[in-house]
Motif scaffolding. Sequence first.
Motif, PDB file in Angstrom:
ATOM      1  N   PHE A 158       3.362  26.054   9.693  1.00 14.03           N
ATOM      2  CA  PHE A 158       2.396  25.079  10.203  1.00 14.03           C
ATOM      3  C   PHE A 158       1.993  24.094   9.118  1.00 14.03           C
ATOM      4  O   PHE A 158       1.841  22.906   9.377  1.00 14.03           O
ATOM      5  CB  PHE A 158       1.158  25.787  10.758  1.00 14.03           C
ATOM      6  N   SER A 205       2.848  20.172   9.483  1.00 14.73           N
ATOM      7  CA  SER A 205       1.737  19.219   9.470  1.00 14.73           C
ATOM      8  C   SER A 205       1.881  18.209   8.337  1.00 14.73           C
ATOM      9  O   SER A 205       1.661  17.011   8.522  1.00 14.73           O
ATOM     10  CB  SER A 205       0.404  19.948   9.315  1.00 14.73           C
ATOM     11  N   ALA A 226      -4.376  23.919  10.683  1.00 17.47           N
ATOM     12  CA  ALA A 226      -3.037  24.441  10.387  1.00 17.47           C
ATOM     13  C   ALA A 226      -3.111  25.896   9.955  1.00 17.47           C
ATOM     14  O   ALA A 226      -2.282  26.717  10.359  1.00 17.47           O
ATOM     15  CB  ALA A 226      -2.371  23.595   9.312  1.00 17.47           C
TER      16      ALA A 226
END
Length: 84
Positions: A50, A54, A30
Amino acid sequence: DWTDAFKSKKALLQTIPAILFLYFACLAPAISFGTIATDLTSGSIGVVEFLLSSGLSGMLYSVLSGQPMAFIAPTGLTLAFISG
């Protein structure tokens, strides 16, 4: 069962390393793909986005699928979709 991991000391000693491994295994891609995406999108999508996506998708998947130890991470296809 969700509580089996915390019932005995042996189970807890097996669960904690697995949780830490998956935490860092999901964190590394990530951060790396988020850094690349920041450059490609001029800061529109970055590391924070991100990490949030995630984390949220991992929590949602683990609750809905019944697999709390699933590996959820961004892939190169995500990066190709953003850059294309």
